[in-house]
Motif scaffolding. Sequence first.
Motif, PDB file in Angstrom:
ATOM      1  N   PHE A 227      28.188 -12.429 -26.203  1.00 11.74           N
ATOM      2  CA  PHE A 227      29.322 -11.513 -26.034  1.00 11.74           C
ATOM      3  C   PHE A 227      30.100 -11.942 -24.806  1.00 11.74           C
ATOM      4  N   ARG A 228      31.411 -11.743 -24.852  1.00 10.49           N
ATOM      5  CA  ARG A 228      32.246 -12.236 -23.755  1.00 10.49           C
ATOM      6  C   ARG A 228      33.186 -11.181 -23.233  1.00 10.49           C
ATOM      7  N   HIS A 229      33.421 -11.284 -21.945  1.00  8.12           N
ATOM      8  CA  HIS A 229      34.531 -10.560 -21.316  1.00  8.12           C
ATOM      9  C   HIS A 229      35.196 -11.594 -20.412  1.00  8.12           C
ATOM     10  N   ASP A 230      36.352 -12.084 -20.826  1.00 14.21           N
ATOM     11  CA  ASP A 230      37.000 -13.219 -20.157  1.00 14.21           C
ATOM     12  C   ASP A 230      35.997 -14.379 -20.052  1.00 14.21           C
ATOM     13  N   ASP A 231      35.792 -14.914 -18.835  1.00 13.30           N
ATOM     14  CA  ASP A 231      34.868 -16.053 -18.729  1.00 13.30           C
ATOM     15  C   ASP A 231      33.412 -15.613 -18.608  1.00 13.30           C
ATOM     16  N   LEU A 232      33.173 -14.314 -18.582  1.00 12.60           N
ATOM     17  CA  LEU A 232      31.793 -13.828 -18.426  1.00 12.60           C
ATOM     18  C   LEU A 232      31.137 -13.758 -19.805  1.00 12.60           C
ATOM     19  N   LEU A 233      30.003 -14.437 -19.917  1.00 14.92           N
ATOM     20  CA  LEU A 233      29.343 -14.517 -21.227  1.00 14.92           C
ATOM     21  C   LEU A 233      27.917 -13.988 -21.099  1.00 14.92           C
ATOM     22  N   LEU A 234      27.532 -13.149 -22.035  1.00 19.57           N
ATOM     23  CA  LEU A 234      26.180 -12.595 -22.065  1.00 19.57           C
ATOM     24  C   LEU A 234      25.525 -13.087 -23.346  1.00 19.57           C
ATOM     25  N   ASP A 235      24.499 -13.901 -23.200  1.00 18.26           N
ATOM     26  CA  ASP A 235      23.825 -14.461 -24.379  1.00 18.26           C
ATOM     27  C   ASP A 235      22.484 -13.750 -24.589  1.00 18.26           C
ATOM     28  N   LEU A 236      22.420 -12.970 -25.664  1.00 22.69           N
ATOM     29  CA  LEU A 236      21.181 -12.266 -26.000  1.00 22.69           C
ATOM     30  C   LEU A 236      20.425 -12.980 -27.124  1.00 22.69           C
ATOM     31  N   SER A 237      20.941 -14.156 -27.525  1.00 23.14           N
ATOM     32  CA  SER A 237      20.367 -14.752 -28.741  1.00 23.14           C
ATOM     33  C   SER A 237      18.934 -15.239 -28.534  1.00 23.14           C
ATOM     34  N   LYS A 238      18.551 -15.518 -27.292  1.00 21.83           N
ATOM     35  CA  LYS A 238      17.174 -15.986 -27.071  1.00 21.83           C
ATOM     36  C   LYS A 238      16.230 -14.809 -26.772  1.00 21.83           C
ATOM     37  N   CYS A 239      16.553 -13.625 -27.298  1.00 18.49           N
ATOM     38  CA  CYS A 239      15.625 -12.485 -27.223  1.00 18.49           C
ATOM     39  C   CYS A 239      15.036 -12.267 -28.620  1.00 18.49           C
ATOM     40  N   ALA A 240      13.855 -11.657 -28.676  1.00 22.42           N
ATOM     41  CA  ALA A 240      13.259 -11.316 -29.979  1.00 22.42           C
ATOM     42  C   ALA A 240      13.945 -10.049 -30.480  1.00 22.42           C
ATOM     43  N   LEU A 241      15.120 -10.257 -31.036  1.00 24.31           N
ATOM     44  CA  LEU A 241      16.014  -9.150 -31.384  1.00 24.31           C
ATOM     45  C   LEU A 241      16.905  -9.621 -32.526  1.00 24.31           C
ATOM     46  N   SER A 242      16.884  -8.910 -33.656  1.00 27.54           N
ATOM     47  CA  SER A 242      17.754  -9.313 -34.771  1.00 27.54           C
ATOM     48  C   SER A 242      19.074  -8.557 -34.676  1.00 27.54           C
ATOM     49  N   ARG A 243      20.014  -8.968 -35.509  1.00 25.54           N
ATOM     50  CA  ARG A 243      21.305  -8.257 -35.496  1.00 25.54           C
ATOM     51  C   ARG A 243      21.110  -6.815 -35.928  1.00 25.54           C
ATOM     52  N   ASP A 244      20.205  -6.590 -36.868  1.00 25.15           N
ATOM     53  CA  ASP A 244      19.946  -5.207 -37.311  1.00 25.15           C
ATOM     54  C   ASP A 244      19.297  -4.393 -36.195  1.00 25.15           C
TER      55      ASP A 244
END
Length: 550
Positions: free
Chosen positions: A43-60
Amino acid sequence: MHTSSTPLSPSVENLQARGKTALDTGIRALFAADPQRFEHLSFRHDDLLLDLSKCALSRDDLSALLALAHECGLEARRDAMFAGAPINATEGRAVLHVALRARPEDGFETAGHKIGGEIEAVLAAMARFAEGIRDGSIAGSTGRRITDIVNIGIGGSDLGPAMATIALSPYHDGPRAHFVSNIDGAHMADTLKALDLETTLFIVASKTFTTIETMTNAGTARRAVADKLGEAAVGAHFCAVSTALDKVAAFGIGEDRTFGFWDWVGGRYSIWSAIGLPLMIAIGETRFREFLAGARDMDRHFRDASLEQNLPVLLGLAGWWHRVAQDHPTRAVIPYDQRLARLPAYLQQLDMESNGKHVGLDGLPTPTVTGPVVWGEPGTNGQHAFFQLLHQGTDIVPVEFILGARAHEDGEAMRIHQDLLIANCLAQSEALMKGRTMEEAREQLLQAGRSAADAERIAPHREFSGDRPSITILHEILDPFRFGRLVALYEHRVFVEAQLFGINAYDQWGVELGKELATGLLPVVQGKSDASSRDSSTAGLVAAISALRN
Ligand code: F6P
């Protein structure tokens, strides 16, 4: 062990079941099932990026977490904070640190009273004083220019300015800044050793102006100045920051050198107030205002963005997921930025003093566990210290990596440092997630020429389970604006988690008992009253200490 008779809501039960399923599935399998996982979970806010993809967490799972946020009234609670409602219910106070970085036209008010004008007046007074110190027009008692400032404060009256001054050192063009917090006389003694009192300004920073550490250290500094330069010199070498203006006056610091703030600013949220004076003296008014502007930018994002794209909300949901749904008791914050070396210590107070609570707003034990233990050190140093446990220990520790794409040291000769720093940060999150299977370990050993028996024996020690979660927070560069935005991101994340836990993040009664007992123990330590009424451990330790001191 936390117990509660309050039943879990069906949504929390569902999320705990989901949390376990996701742990069983594993992060690698989630990546395998969704090749676009980074796009879906960063997820992004301007140049700030938060990457949650390497968590044990699905989109659901994330959708279910967002539903929980809606269910617990997160938006209404957030709006109540911005509206100046007394959300710090146990102390009957508003929580308005957001107003400190607003513009007057943002119209913040509490109890029907507009506060933008007062805030701007204090900022303007700070700026006049800070610029006077910086340009030498406000000098020491003998007319010499101030070369060193010493902030005397503790907790929120120390950690924020101390952490921020290091973070923004590329912009530091004012006097040298020192920070004395500990009651241990070594802290003051070691600091004074290197200083010329004639060119030193002490800033006594205490919201309450009663904190024993700060008042003791301030008294010692005052005596040192009076002894060296005379009693009449004291006024020129001290200033104060507090909400208790009467107590500052009683200490003998003039009104023109006293910078106030308000009871709706929590100590651990006060860096944006006059508590930021050492930072302003170090970097100047313009840079300080950029720092405030960065925080304001995050405030507006937090207030206005949909929950689905709202970075503090998503970071808070991920934190709650790791703590409550997946039962990880700690989280590590690892900035790959040496100038954020004190950020983990700052976040320890921000997070643990806010969310280290066991009862909810209703006074009953919370249905779930609450805030995790927060800890960390900068990378790459941590890699050579405690990362072993992160990769192969028996506990899973979610890691939050913080990374700047660009460094201030960007000349040809220094570029390799930033390249290696980035490579290391990415490698760590990749290693935590991917791990190394037993077969891979065995194969590597055989390739390296080890015998089959050796490979068999050593492979289990070289196996990494993988599937260990991490979050990456990336921005362009650590400048005042982006740094303010980053700190505000973490403040709002703490708020979000508090709403999910159902607790008041803005009191800190837990620090009181130790303070009371210390007051009672002082005469015992001094031998003025006896220890017999104490428990046998405390009495025994007092006796052993007194034997060693005599
Ligand atoms: O003891 C905890 C605490 O009250 C913190 O919340 C606060 O930041 C610190 O002490 C310092 O308090 P003060 O600014 O009033 O000296």
